[in-house]
Design a protein around this motif. Structure first.
Motif, short mmCIF file in Angstrom:
data_model
loop_
_atom_site.label_atom_id
_atom_site.label_comp_id
_atom_site.label_asym_id
_atom_site.label_seq_id
_atom_site.Cartn_x
_atom_site.Cartn_y
_atom_site.Cartn_z
N SER A 1 -16.30 -20.92 18.18
CA SER A 1 -16.56 -22.13 17.45
C SER A 1 -17.08 -23.42 18.19
N THR A 2 -17.76 -24.20 17.57
CA THR A 2 -18.10 -25.58 18.59
C THR A 2 -17.64 -26.69 18.04
N SER A 3 -16.79 -26.63 16.73
CA SER A 3 -16.55 -28.02 16.39
C SER A 3 -15.17 -27.83 15.77
N PRO A 4 -14.35 -28.84 15.81
CA PRO A 4 -12.77 -28.87 15.27
C PRO A 4 -12.87 -28.47 13.77
N GLU A 5 -14.10 -29.33 13.28
CA GLU A 5 -14.04 -29.24 11.84
C GLU A 5 -14.12 -27.65 11.20
N GLU A 6 -15.13 -26.82 11.99
CA GLU A 6 -15.52 -25.49 11.89
C GLU A 6 -13.83 -24.93 11.71
N GLU A 7 -13.13 -25.22 12.72
CA GLU A 7 -11.98 -24.40 13.18
C GLU A 7 -10.88 -24.79 11.94
N GLU A 8 -10.97 -25.99 11.45
CA GLU A 8 -10.15 -26.51 10.44
C GLU A 8 -10.43 -25.90 8.89
N ASP A 9 -11.64 -25.69 8.89
CA ASP A 9 -12.20 -24.75 7.50
C ASP A 9 -12.17 -23.53 7.88
N GLU A 10 -11.59 -23.02 9.06
CA GLU A 10 -11.62 -21.60 9.00
C GLU A 10 -12.75 -20.62 8.99
N CYS A 11 -14.12 -21.44 9.28
CA CYS A 11 -15.24 -20.82 9.33
C CYS A 11 -15.51 -19.71 10.43
N LEU A 12 -16.55 -18.77 9.90
CA LEU A 12 -16.87 -18.05 11.01
C LEU A 12 -18.50 -18.12 11.18
N ARG A 13 -19.06 -18.30 12.26
CA ARG A 13 -20.40 -18.30 12.71
C ARG A 13 -21.08 -17.11 13.12
N PHE A 14 -22.32 -16.83 12.87
CA PHE A 14 -22.99 -15.47 13.30
C PHE A 14 -24.53 -15.78 13.82
N PHE A 15 -24.73 -15.41 14.97
CA PHE A 15 -26.50 -15.20 15.04
C PHE A 15 -27.06 -13.91 14.77
N ILE A 16 -27.84 -14.10 13.51
CA ILE A 16 -28.41 -12.86 12.89
C ILE A 16 -29.82 -12.88 13.05
N ARG A 17 -30.30 -11.77 13.43
CA ARG A 17 -31.84 -11.55 13.42
C ARG A 17 -32.41 -10.97 12.32
N ARG A 18 -33.45 -11.50 11.75
CA ARG A 18 -34.02 -10.72 10.56
C ARG A 18 -34.91 -9.85 11.27
N ASP A 19 -34.52 -8.39 10.78
CA ASP A 19 -35.16 -7.37 10.88
C ASP A 19 -36.09 -7.10 9.73
N PRO A 20 -37.46 -7.35 9.71
CA PRO A 20 -38.28 -7.20 8.67
C PRO A 20 -38.32 -5.89 7.72
N HIS A 21 -37.73 -4.84 8.53
CA HIS A 21 -37.62 -3.50 7.83
C HIS A 21 -36.20 -3.42 7.46
N GLY A 22 -35.20 -4.23 7.91
CA GLY A 22 -33.89 -3.99 7.63
C GLY A 22 -33.20 -4.15 6.28
N GLU A 23 -32.40 -3.60 5.68
CA GLU A 23 -31.71 -3.55 4.68
C GLU A 23 -30.92 -4.98 4.41
N VAL A 24 -29.91 -5.07 5.50
CA VAL A 24 -28.77 -5.84 5.35
C VAL A 24 -29.25 -7.37 5.86
N SER A 25 -29.88 -7.41 7.37
CA SER A 25 -30.32 -8.66 7.83
C SER A 25 -31.36 -9.28 6.80
N ARG A 26 -32.35 -8.62 6.01
CA ARG A 26 -33.12 -9.12 5.36
C ARG A 26 -32.59 -9.67 3.95
N TYR A 27 -31.48 -8.92 3.42
CA TYR A 27 -30.74 -9.40 2.39
C TYR A 27 -29.91 -10.70 2.70
N LEU A 28 -29.26 -10.92 3.93
CA LEU A 28 -28.76 -11.99 4.35
C LEU A 28 -29.46 -13.17 4.38
#
Ligand SMILES: Cc1cc2nc3c(=O)[nH]c(=O)nc-3n(C[C@H](O)[C@H](O)[C@H](O)COP(=O)(O)OP(=O)(O)OC[C@H]3O[C@@H](n4cnc5c(N)ncnc54)[C@H](O)[C@@H]3O)c2cc1C
Length: 393
Positions: free
Chosen positions: A155-182
């Motif tokens: 986490s990089t901010s107290p607000e994010e922790e307060e809201d119980e958020c999760l962050r992800f770095f996701i690469r878009r695979d041009p042929h990938g099912e789930v990453s394209r969907y996301l």
């Protein structure tokens, strides 16, 4: 980080389970020393191996087992005590909501997901995982009923922790099912998430980590840095060095090397081909006016928080720079010089695309429905480092 396929049951990846519910892996680290547990066969190196490791390796196994099991049990109990479906659980999918997607490069973005209710119940689950080591969660693609694993960023901010958020770095695979969907989802869209799953416990006595990352393998590197460095106190200053390789400069724009990098014979792990040695040294600095990517900024923020304890070097395929033996040795030797005695508290973690992991440390293997570490090979094996345990993510 090759894809794992979603399955309704839990037996498929059941390396270490509690009450039949998969929560953690039980890492058996390789040691690079030729005189120790460096595996020579899949069975000898796998998590399910029945062979008896030598003393140093056994210590790692015991510590890692105890740590991961304790964290897994804690996470499980807490999740089950949580307030129903709004608490992240390793045994069922919980609906989160996409609240932000910020581009990092032309192919990757940072996703922020929020649980339906921020009642504090998730914090204990996350904290248990952060204390333990490297962890992931699984996202479900509802139309195809398939799942893929993703690695939460610190986490990089107290607000994010307060809201119980999760962050992800996701690469878009041009042929990938789930990453394209996301990458195509609208803001506010629900995403079903299951976890946490501990990929690799960082033993409490770990002093030094060399993290060799390719592409989105930087996400577990950020996790490792976060978990290791927060163990800093008056008497203990652990160190982490990250070697991060990318296809394009765009993936790590603005990143400036902390050490002077000697050019290595270039091999493109991403595309599975070898090319002649690079003619020019890897750049040690980027143009001042170059925008720093979000991930580079997060690495720099962590480094600033723990001065002298974290260093990062960047390698860019299109610029002809690659992670070679010298880059690894520069760090492992510096640790040898700074420590009064060589110890078993040194860990090399390797994370990235399949070809990258194979080149660095040999391929992971599948056997009997389980993903195994496979024998230590690649350039790390060739270096025959003493007193360094190795884990492929
Ligand atoms: C523990 C863990 C953590 C991870 N963390 C992250 C993370 O933080 N961020 C991240 O971006 N990724 C992460 N990954 C990778 C992620 O889980 C997915 O594998 C990735 O997003 C690709 O999934 P996909 O469904 O989009 O692609 P897939 O549909 O699985 O396809 C992947 C590639 O395989 C090719 N392919 C598919 N089927 C075939 C076929 N039949 N023949 C030939 N080629 C085929 C596709 O063209 C595509 O290029 C992680 C993986 C693991 C195991």
């Amino acid at each position: 980080m090759k894809p794992r396929i979603f399955s309704q049951g839990f037996s498929r990846y059941n390396v270490s389970s509690i009450g039949g519910r998969l929560l953690t892996r039980s890492p058996q680290f390789h040691t690079s020393s030729s005189s120790s547990a460096s595996a020579s066969s899949a069975s000898a190196s796998s998590a399910s191996s029945s062979s008896s490791p030598p003393p140093r390796s056994r210590r790692w196994v015991q510590v890692a087992l105890v740590t991961t099991a304790a964290a897994g049990i804690g996470a499980y109990i807490r999740s089950e005590q949580g307030s129903g479906s709004s608490t992240l659980s390793p045994t069922r999918f919980t609906p989160y909501y996409l609240v932000s997607r910020e581009p990092v490069s032309s192919s990757g973005s940072i996703f922020t997901l929020q649980p339906p209710k921020a009642d504090g119940s998730n914090r204990a689950v996350y904290e248990e995982a952060w204390t333990t080591g490297i962890w992931s969660v699984m996202f479900k693609q509802p139309q195809l009923q398939i799942g893929r694993d993703y690695t939460p960023l610190p986490s990089t901010s107290p607000e994010e922790e307060e809201d119980e958020c999760l962050r992800f770095f996701i690469r878009r695979d041009p042929h990938g099912e789930v990453s394209r969907y996301l990458h195509n989802l609208d803001m506010g869209a629900p995403i079903e998430v299951r976890g946490p799953r501990v990929e690799c416990g960082i033993p409490p006595n770990t002093q030094h980590i060399l993290f060799v990352a390719g592409g989105t393998g930087i996400a577990p590197a950020l996790q490792a840095a976060h978990t290791l460095l927060r163990r800093t106190d008056q008497t203990r200053k652990p160190r982490i060095h990250i070697l991060w390789a990318n296809r394009n400069r765009d993936d790590c724009s603005g990143g400036i090397n902390d050490t002077v990098v000697v050019p290595a014979p270039q091999r493109s792990w991403f595309f599975g081909r070898s090319t002649p040695p690079a003619a020019s040294p890897a750049p040690v600095a980027s143009p001042l006016n170059q925008t720093r990517s979000l991930i580079v900024r997060e690495l720099e923020a962590l480094r600033a928080q723990y001065p002298g304890q974290m260093t990062v070097d960047y390698f860019v395929d299109e610029e002809g720079s690659a992670i070679g033996k010298q880059a690894i040795l520069d760090f492992t030797k510096s640790v040898g010089l700074s420590s009064p005695k060589p110890s078993q508290d040194n860990l090399i973690l390797v994370s990235g695309p399949e070809g990258f992991i194979s080149y660095m440390a040999g391929p992971k293997l599948w056997a009997e429905g389980m993903e195994l570490q496979g024998p230590l090979r690649g350039i790390i094996k060739e270096l025959d480092l003493k007193d360094w345990a190795v884990w492929k993510l």
